[in-house]
Design a protein around this motif. Sequence first.
Motif, mmCIF file in Angstrom:
data_model
loop_
_atom_site.group_PDB
_atom_site.id
_atom_site.type_symbol
_atom_site.label_atom_id
_atom_site.label_comp_id
_atom_site.label_asym_id
_atom_site.label_seq_id
_atom_site.Cartn_x
_atom_site.Cartn_y
_atom_site.Cartn_z
ATOM 1 N N SER A 45 21.394 0.731 23.951
ATOM 2 C CA SER A 45 20.423 0.686 25.039
ATOM 3 C C SER A 45 19.167 -0.115 24.726
ATOM 4 O O SER A 45 18.358 -0.347 25.605
ATOM 5 N N THR A 46 19.003 -0.550 23.480
ATOM 6 C CA THR A 46 17.750 -1.206 23.112
ATOM 7 C C THR A 46 17.842 -2.730 23.115
ATOM 8 O O THR A 46 16.892 -3.403 22.739
ATOM 9 N N SER A 54 17.664 -5.073 25.323
ATOM 10 C CA SER A 54 16.695 -5.834 26.112
ATOM 11 C C SER A 54 15.294 -5.811 25.520
ATOM 12 O O SER A 54 14.447 -6.612 25.914
ATOM 13 N N ILE A 55 15.031 -4.921 24.588
ATOM 14 C CA ILE A 55 13.714 -4.879 23.954
ATOM 15 C C ILE A 55 13.767 -5.358 22.510
ATOM 16 O O ILE A 55 12.811 -5.190 21.761
ATOM 17 N N THR A 59 12.534 -11.184 23.422
ATOM 18 C CA THR A 59 13.233 -10.307 24.355
ATOM 19 C C THR A 59 13.535 -10.964 25.706
ATOM 20 O O THR A 59 14.565 -10.677 26.316
ATOM 21 N N THR A 60 12.655 -11.843 26.161
ATOM 22 C CA THR A 60 12.872 -12.484 27.454
ATOM 23 C C THR A 60 13.504 -13.861 27.323
ATOM 24 O O THR A 60 13.860 -14.476 28.330
ATOM 25 N N ARG A 108 19.836 -16.278 25.381
ATOM 26 C CA ARG A 108 20.327 -14.920 25.586
ATOM 27 C C ARG A 108 20.515 -14.650 27.066
ATOM 28 O O ARG A 108 19.833 -15.233 27.917
ATOM 29 N N ASP A 109 21.439 -13.742 27.341
ATOM 30 C CA ASP A 109 21.693 -13.258 28.690
ATOM 31 C C ASP A 109 21.605 -11.748 28.618
ATOM 32 O O ASP A 109 22.548 -11.080 28.178
ATOM 33 N N ASN A 110 20.471 -11.196 29.017
ATOM 34 C CA ASN A 110 20.267 -9.756 28.885
ATOM 35 C C ASN A 110 21.209 -8.959 29.776
ATOM 36 O O ASN A 110 21.590 -7.836 29.427
ATOM 37 N N ALA A 111 21.594 -9.517 30.899
ATOM 38 C CA ALA A 111 22.528 -8.814 31.784
ATOM 39 C C ALA A 111 23.885 -8.640 31.107
ATOM 40 O O ALA A 111 24.575 -7.633 31.326
ATOM 41 N N ARG A 158 24.106 -8.701 27.766
ATOM 42 C CA ARG A 158 23.811 -8.210 26.416
ATOM 43 C C ARG A 158 24.407 -9.144 25.361
ATOM 44 O O ARG A 158 25.038 -8.697 24.392
ATOM 45 N N ASP A 165 19.870 -7.642 15.055
ATOM 46 C CA ASP A 165 18.960 -6.994 15.990
ATOM 47 C C ASP A 165 17.754 -6.539 15.186
ATOM 48 O O ASP A 165 17.849 -5.612 14.375
#
Length: 114
Positions: free
Chosen positions: A27-28, A30-31, A53-54, A72-75, A77, A98
Amino acid sequence: QVQLVESGGGLVQAGGSLRLSCAASGSTFSISNIGWHRQGLGKQREFVASIGTTGDTTNYADSVKGRFTISRDNAKRTVYLQMNTLKPEDTAVYYCRDYYSGSWGQGTQVTVSS
């Protein structure tokens, strides 16, 4: 617990390209700032590139600047490493990390033939 799985490695001729992927669970993601590191045979593991992160902040080792691009593509992951103009000295096992959790992936082998 964050798990990272790298893929996309392989054998390529000098001057060629590869795109590595690092898929993350947990779960982490995106941060987390995420980085790519590599370890050649008989060498210490070294930093290659990292991304914030962004995706707005990136850093590269001098040896890969202008040739490698991290994204990166956060959607999804997933973090990518696009590697162009590969050289034999890029041969190594490539790992993603990470930085928030400290987790490492299992690595993917990249071999560049001359």
